[in-house]
Structures are given as structure tokens and as C-alpha cells.
Design a protein around this motif. Structure first.
Motif, PDB file in Angstrom:
ATOM      1  N   SER A 197       0.814  -1.221   0.000  1.00  0.00           N
ATOM      2  CA  SER A 197       0.000   0.000   0.000  1.00  0.00           C
ATOM      3  C   SER A 197       0.846   1.269   0.000  1.00  0.00           C
ATOM      4  O   SER A 197       0.397   2.312  -0.473  1.00  0.00           O
ATOM      5  CB  SER A 197      -0.950   0.008   1.203  1.00  0.00           C
ATOM      6  N   ASN A 198       2.063   1.181   0.498  1.00  0.00           N
ATOM      7  CA  ASN A 198       2.931   2.365   0.507  1.00  0.00           C
ATOM      8  C   ASN A 198       3.319   2.828  -0.889  1.00  0.00           C
ATOM      9  O   ASN A 198       3.619   4.014  -1.101  1.00  0.00           O
ATOM     10  CB  ASN A 198       4.197   2.087   1.319  1.00  0.00           C
ATOM     11  N   TYR A 199       3.308   1.911  -1.849  1.00  0.00           N
ATOM     12  CA  TYR A 199       3.706   2.279  -3.209  1.00  0.00           C
ATOM     13  C   TYR A 199       2.734   3.247  -3.859  1.00  0.00           C
ATOM     14  O   TYR A 199       3.090   3.924  -4.828  1.00  0.00           O
ATOM     15  CB  TYR A 199       3.836   1.020  -4.078  1.00  0.00           C
ATOM     16  N   VAL A 200       1.507   3.323  -3.345  1.00  0.00           N
ATOM     17  CA  VAL A 200       0.511   4.207  -3.950  1.00  0.00           C
ATOM     18  C   VAL A 200       0.954   5.669  -3.865  1.00  0.00           C
ATOM     19  O   VAL A 200       0.536   6.507  -4.682  1.00  0.00           O
ATOM     20  CB  VAL A 200      -0.875   4.007  -3.281  1.00  0.00           C
ATOM     21  N   PHE A 201       1.848   5.978  -2.921  1.00  0.00           N
ATOM     22  CA  PHE A 201       2.277   7.367  -2.763  1.00  0.00           C
ATOM     23  C   PHE A 201       3.382   7.766  -3.736  1.00  0.00           C
ATOM     24  O   PHE A 201       3.848   8.909  -3.721  1.00  0.00           O
ATOM     25  CB  PHE A 201       2.699   7.612  -1.310  1.00  0.00           C
ATOM     26  N   LEU A 202       3.779   6.828  -4.600  1.00  0.00           N
ATOM     27  CA  LEU A 202       4.616   7.204  -5.734  1.00  0.00           C
ATOM     28  C   LEU A 202       3.770   7.903  -6.803  1.00  0.00           C
ATOM     29  O   LEU A 202       4.279   8.711  -7.586  1.00  0.00           O
ATOM     30  CB  LEU A 202       5.259   5.956  -6.354  1.00  0.00           C
ATOM     31  N   SER A 203       2.490   7.568  -6.825  1.00  0.00           N
ATOM     32  CA  SER A 203       1.601   8.019  -7.887  1.00  0.00           C
ATOM     33  C   SER A 203       1.531   9.544  -8.045  1.00  0.00           C
ATOM     34  O   SER A 203       1.656  10.046  -9.171  1.00  0.00           O
ATOM     35  CB  SER A 203       0.197   7.448  -7.665  1.00  0.00           C
ATOM     36  N   PRO A 204       1.330  10.324  -6.977  1.00  0.00           N
ATOM     37  CA  PRO A 204       1.207  11.773  -7.193  1.00  0.00           C
ATOM     38  C   PRO A 204       2.471  12.420  -7.739  1.00  0.00           C
ATOM     39  O   PRO A 204       2.398  13.395  -8.494  1.00  0.00           O
ATOM     40  CB  PRO A 204       0.866  12.311  -5.797  1.00  0.00           C
ATOM     41  N   PHE A 205       3.644  11.873  -7.382  1.00  0.00           N
ATOM     42  CA  PHE A 205       4.893  12.438  -7.893  1.00  0.00           C
ATOM     43  C   PHE A 205       5.097  12.078  -9.363  1.00  0.00           C
ATOM     44  O   PHE A 205       5.530  12.906 -10.166  1.00  0.00           O
ATOM     45  CB  PHE A 205       6.072  11.948  -7.042  1.00  0.00           C
ATOM     46  N   LEU A 206       4.774  10.819  -9.712  1.00  0.00           N
ATOM     47  CA  LEU A 206       4.819  10.426 -11.127  1.00  0.00           C
ATOM     48  C   LEU A 206       3.811  11.232 -11.934  1.00  0.00           C
ATOM     49  O   LEU A 206       4.070  11.611 -13.082  1.00  0.00           O
ATOM     50  CB  LEU A 206       4.518   8.930 -11.264  1.00  0.00           C
ATOM     51  N   SER A 207       2.674  11.500 -11.323  1.00  0.00           N
ATOM     52  CA  SER A 207       1.630  12.264 -11.998  1.00  0.00           C
ATOM     53  C   SER A 207       2.113  13.663 -12.369  1.00  0.00           C
ATOM     54  O   SER A 207       1.787  14.180 -13.446  1.00  0.00           O
ATOM     55  CB  SER A 207       0.390  12.353 -11.106  1.00  0.00           C
TER      56      SER A 207
END
Length: 296
Positions: free
Chosen positions: A247-257
Motif C-alpha cells: 500500500s505504501n507504493y501508492v504514494f509514488l503516484s502523485p509524484f509520477l503524476s
């Protein structure tokens, strides 16, 4: 391939797909009214979730639903996808994509706050301090590159984006009361959410005269934001031995976004957006770390 490696692959695939959706949101909402965008994306998600049930041979589970299961599924569907995306799409139609998507990632902070009255969890002073860091991040993002102004330039859009995170957190709290299969619950949520959108079309008739770019954007959003990506994420959660790690990997998403927003939409990424988002994520991880330490 080991189950944990498969779980990681599915999780990273979901994160990558979610990190791209701010772009079609912004493109699609240039051509579609936000209610029409909502109607079409949820409709696509209903089809995806139905075929997922069919593929997994779980359609028979529909017969075993109790009235309580249905009520939880319908309540969840009202919150997400209906109300959540109603607010989020309107926010995207007002704000730059980088602001809307960054503010939307405050939902873990809202989840902590809502867990106090609804789940009976206690908030200690040190937890409150970490949440304060997160809200400083919210302020920086809302400033849109001008941290010394008192009011954000688009207060309605900012408030909608933040409120959407409250709705998302509320949805997850309701889901803790659901004991049914996750894929079936997903179908119930999307189906009931779709039904909630139908009355809105009487007031805002659907316009089909939209350029191809708009249709491509809304189709991509329906498949990869709501539909198949949720299925991929649920698969990762089933395969992993430690959901907290995945679940921690989901916080890569906003930076990739932010990368995709800059590359495709050509938005200038404000320093305050990156700093604010970093503070929010740091606040979330610090709060989780303190909670884990207390359990040891």
C-alpha cells in the motif's frame, strides 16, 4: 514468479496507471461537462467490473447477498464513485491538474481524523503534530506558487478537491463494515454509483458532439482510473503477504503524476506543489511509523 513478486508487479502497474489519469481528466473535461464525464466513466467501470466478475466466475455470489450487504454496497456507491468523482471532476474542471491531484492525496490524513469518531481510535499529541505538517502541505499546494497570499486563487475548486478526500476516506470507513468479496463489492459500488448519476442527465442532457480527443480521454479515464486498475490493485492486495508494504507504493503516484502533467499538459509545476505534496506524504508515513512503533 513468487507471489510477493507478482504482488509487487501488480501494485506498481496500478500505481503507474493511476499516475497517468490526471492528464485525461483535464483533457476530457475541456470537452465534456463534468457530469457527463462522470456518467460515462462510471458506465465504463460498471462494464469492466462486471466482466471481472464473469472472468472470475463470481456472478453467482450476487444471489447470496443479504439486505445488509446491499445497503453497504449502495451507501458505498453513493460515496464512491458518485459523490467522490462528482466533486473531483468539478475540481479538475476549475483547478490546474497538479493542484487538484495533489490536494486529493490528503485522504489518508482525513482517514485518520474520521477514524476518531467513527472507529473509536484515539489521536495522541504527536499524531496531531504530524497531521499539522500535512495541512501545511495542503496550504502550500493551494497557494499555487504564491505561499504568502491569504486565500487561494480558486477557493471553490480547492475546497472541492479537499472535500473529495473526505468522501474517499468515508468510503473506506464504510467498507470496513463490508464482509463480501472485494470484486463483488466493487461491482455493487460502481453499479449503484451509476444509477445515482442517471437523474442528473435530466437536468444536463448528454452532448454527443464531442471531438475524438474528448472521447479518448473519457474512455481512458473510465478504464484506467475506475475500472481495470482497481481490479489490478485488488489482485496485488490478495497476492501479497504484507498489505502495508504494498500500500505504501501508492504514494509514488502523485509524484509520477506531476511528471506526466508537465510532459503532456505542459503545466509549469510550482515548487510549492512539490513541497506541499512531500509534506503530506511525509506526514502520512510518519503517522504510520509511529502507529507501528506503538504496536511493538
Amino acid at each position: 514468479m513468487q507471489k510477493q513478486n507478482k504482488a509487487l508487479l501488480f501494485a506498481l502497474t496500478a500505481v503507474l496507471l493511476w499516475s497517468t489519469v490526471a492528464v485525461p481528466f483535464k483533457i476530457g473535461l475541456k470537452y465534456f461537462h463534468f457530469i457527463h464525464f462522470l456518467f460515462i466513466t462510471i458506465g465504463i467501470a460498471v462494464l469492466v467490473s462486471f466482466f471481472n466478475l464473469l472472468f472470475q466466475r463470481k456472478l453467482s455470489l450476487l444471489k447470496k447477498l443479504t439486505s445488509k450487504d446491499l445497503m453497504i454496497g449502495i451507501a458505498g456507491g453513493f460515496l464512491n464513485p458518485f459523490l467522490y468523482y462528482l466533486m473531483l471532476f468539478k475540481a479538475y474542471s476549475i483547478l490546474p491538474a497538479q493542484i487538484a491531484q495533489a490536494l486529493n492525496y490528503t485522504w489518508p490524513i482525513m482517514l485518520v481524523l474520521l477514524s476518531i469518531p467513527f472507529l473509536g481510535q484515539k489521536l495522541k499529541l504527536k499524531n496531531l503534530a504530524t497531521l499539522l505538517i500535512g495541512f501545511i502541505g495542503v496550504y502550500l499546494i493551494a497557494s499555487q506558487g504564491n505561499p504568502f497570499q491569504i486565500m487561494p486563487s480558486e477557493p471553490f475548486g480547492v475546497n472541492l478537491a479537499i472535500l473529495s478526500s473526505v468522501v474517499w476516506a468515508s468510503f473506506w470507513i464504510i467498507n470496513t463494515r463490508s464482509a463480501i468479496d472485494s470484486s463483488l463489492n466493487l461491482f455493487l459500488n460502481f453499479s449503484s454509483g451509476f444509477l445515482f448519476t442517471l437523474p442528473l442527465l435530466f437536468f444536463f442532457p448528454l452532448n454527443y458532439n464531442v471531438p475524438l480527443a474528448g472521447w479518448m480521454a473519457v474512455t481512458y479515464a473510465g478504464i484506467f482510473e475506475m475500472g481495470i486498475t482497481f481490479v489490478i490493485w485488488l489482485t496485488a492486495m490478495k497476492l501479497t503477504s504484507r498489505t502495508d508494504k504494498i500500500s505504501n507504493y501508492v504514494f509514488l503516484s502523485p509524484f509520477l503524476s506531476l511528471f506526466f502533467i508537465h510532459l503532456i499538459l505542459k503545466e509549469h509545476i510550482h515548487f510549492t506543489t512539490f513541497m506541499g505534496l512531500s509534506l503530506i506524504v511525509a506526514s502520512i508515513f510518519t503517522n504510520r511509523w509511529m502507529s507501528n512503533v506503538e504496536k511493538i
